[in-house]
Design a protein around this motif. Sequence first.
Motif, short mmCIF file in Angstrom:
data_model
loop_
_atom_site.label_atom_id
_atom_site.label_comp_id
_atom_site.label_asym_id
_atom_site.label_seq_id
_atom_site.Cartn_x
_atom_site.Cartn_y
_atom_site.Cartn_z
N PHE A 1 46.41 10.73 55.76
CA PHE A 1 46.03 11.86 54.92
C PHE A 1 47.23 12.44 54.18
CE2 PHE A 1 42.89 11.77 58.42
CZ PHE A 1 41.76 11.52 57.65
N ILE A 2 48.39 12.39 54.81
CA ILE A 2 49.61 12.85 54.13
C ILE A 2 49.92 11.93 52.96
CG2 ILE A 2 52.10 13.19 54.40
CD1 ILE A 2 51.57 14.01 57.29
N GLY A 3 49.59 10.64 53.11
CA GLY A 3 49.81 9.70 52.02
C GLY A 3 49.05 10.07 50.76
N ILE A 4 47.88 10.68 50.92
CA ILE A 4 47.11 11.11 49.75
C ILE A 4 47.88 12.18 48.99
CG2 ILE A 4 44.96 12.21 49.00
CD1 ILE A 4 43.60 11.01 51.47
N ALA A 5 48.43 13.15 49.74
CA ALA A 5 49.21 14.21 49.10
C ALA A 5 50.46 13.66 48.42
CB ALA A 5 49.60 15.26 50.14
N VAL A 6 51.13 12.72 49.09
CA VAL A 6 52.35 12.14 48.52
C VAL A 6 52.03 11.34 47.26
CG1 VAL A 6 54.22 10.48 48.94
CG2 VAL A 6 53.54 12.08 50.73
N ALA A 7 50.92 10.60 47.27
CA ALA A 7 50.52 9.83 46.08
C ALA A 7 50.18 10.76 44.92
CB ALA A 7 49.33 8.94 46.41
N SER B 1 57.22 5.95 56.53
CA SER B 1 55.79 5.86 56.84
C SER B 1 54.96 6.56 55.78
CB SER B 1 55.53 6.50 58.21
OG SER B 1 56.21 5.80 59.24
N TYR B 2 55.41 7.72 55.32
CA TYR B 2 54.68 8.44 54.28
C TYR B 2 54.60 7.63 53.00
CZ TYR B 2 55.00 12.72 57.12
OH TYR B 2 54.89 13.66 58.11
N TYR B 3 55.68 6.94 52.67
CA TYR B 3 55.71 6.17 51.42
C TYR B 3 54.74 4.99 51.49
CZ TYR B 3 57.51 3.58 47.41
OH TYR B 3 57.62 2.93 46.21
N LEU B 4 54.75 4.27 52.59
CA LEU B 4 53.82 3.15 52.73
C LEU B 4 52.38 3.64 52.66
CD1 LEU B 4 55.62 1.16 55.59
CD2 LEU B 4 55.40 0.47 53.20
N SER B 5 52.10 4.77 53.28
CA SER B 5 50.76 5.34 53.21
C SER B 5 50.39 5.71 51.77
CB SER B 5 50.68 6.57 54.12
OG SER B 5 49.42 7.19 54.04
N ALA B 6 51.35 6.30 51.05
CA ALA B 6 51.10 6.69 49.66
C ALA B 6 50.83 5.49 48.77
CB ALA B 6 52.30 7.48 49.13
N VAL B 7 51.57 4.40 48.96
CA VAL B 7 51.34 3.19 48.16
C VAL B 7 49.94 2.64 48.43
CG1 VAL B 7 52.07 0.81 47.77
CG2 VAL B 7 53.79 2.60 48.00
N ALA B 8 49.53 2.65 49.69
CA ALA B 8 48.19 2.18 50.03
C ALA B 8 47.12 2.99 49.31
CB ALA B 8 47.97 2.26 51.55
#
Length: 372
Positions: free
Chosen positions: A284-290, A64-71
Motif C-alpha cells: 500500500f505504501i508503494g501506491i503512495a510512492v508511485a 522495498s518501497y521502490y520495488l513496490s512502487a514499480v510494481a
Amino acid sequence: MRNLTLRSVLLGLAAPVGALVFAALLCAGILAVTGHSPVDTVDAMSASAQRPRTLVNSLNTAVSYYLSAVAVAIGFRMKLFNIGVDGQYRMAALLAAALAGAAFMEGVPPVLRVTMTVLASMLVGAAWAGIAALLKVTRGVSEVISTIMLNAIATYLVSYLNNPARLAEVNPGSNDVKTPDITAGGQVPGFEVTGSSSKVYGLVFLAVLVGFLYWFVLSRTRFGFELKATGLSESAAVASGVSVKKMVVISMLLSGAVAGLVGIPELLGASHSYSLNFPAGVGFIGIAVALLGRNHPIGMAVAALLWGFLFNTANSLDTAGVPREIVDIMQGVIVLSVVVAYELVRRYRVRAEQHAVGHALGRTKTAEEVSA
C-alpha cells in the motif's frame, strides 16, 4: 520528445515541491495547535538523520518501497490499479522463504540457490496477480475489486501456511513462528557502513536493475509503446492491431512478478526467514510512492527515499516528546497535496499551451492579411 526549457522544468518541480511545502506547513500548524514545537520536531529528525544507522535503514526501507512502487506503476501505465501488491509480495516471500530454507537446498551452489529463490518469488507474485488478470479478461471483473479480495485471501492463506504443521516452525525461546532459517549459502551479504550496526542490503542493486528495466521497456521497446498506448485509448490500440486482453494479462503478470521481489532484499539480506514480524503493508505504501513519483523511475526513487527517511526518523520523535503519528499525517498530506498539485499544474499547462497556439494562429493570420 518534449524540449527542456526553464519553464517546463519549473512546472515539473512546482507540484512535488509545492506539495512538500504545504504538507510541512500543515504539520507545523498541527504541532503548534497540539502544544508541540515544530522546531523541536525538525531538530529531532535532523539529529536522527545524522546517524549512520538511520541512513542505512532508510536506504533499506526505500529499496522495498521502490520495488513496490514499480510494481504499482506498471499497472498504472496500463490504467490498471493493482491494489494487490501487498498480498502478492507476502505470498511470494513466504513460499520463497520456505524454498530457500528447505533441507534439500543445502547442496545447491549459492548463486543457483539465490537465483532459484528470486525466480520463485517472481513466479508466485505473477501467478497471484494473474488470477485478477484472468478474472478481468474473461469475466470483466474489476482488478480493483479482485486484487483487494485476493489481498484478504493471501492474508489468511499465509497465516495457514506459516504454521508448524506446514511450512513453518516455532522459533526456540520465543512464541514467534517462522520458516526454517536460510543458511549462509542462500543469503546475500550486505555492505557494512562505518558507525552502523545495520548493513545495506546486498540486493540494493536489484532495485536499480528493476528501475532501469522499467524505464527501458516502457521507453525503448515496442511493447512499452503498446502498453502506454492501450492505457491512453483502448479503442485506438485495437484499431492499431493491439490485443487489449493480451496487454492486460501481460501487464498484470509483470506487475505481480515485480511485486514478488518486494520482500526478497529483506528476506535474503536481514531476516533470513518469513515470520509473523515480516514487514507488512509495503504494497500500500508503494501506491503512495508511485503517485508521488508520477510513475517515473527517478521520481519514484526520490519518493521512496523520502518515505524511508520519514519512517525511520519517526522513532526519534518519541524521545523528543512529539507523537510519531505526525509522520503518518505528513505522508498522507503529501500524497493528497501531490494529487491536487499535479492536477492544477496540468490545467495551467493546458491553458498556457492553448494560449500559445492561439497567439501563434493570430500572428499567422495577421501576416496573411498584410501580405494580401
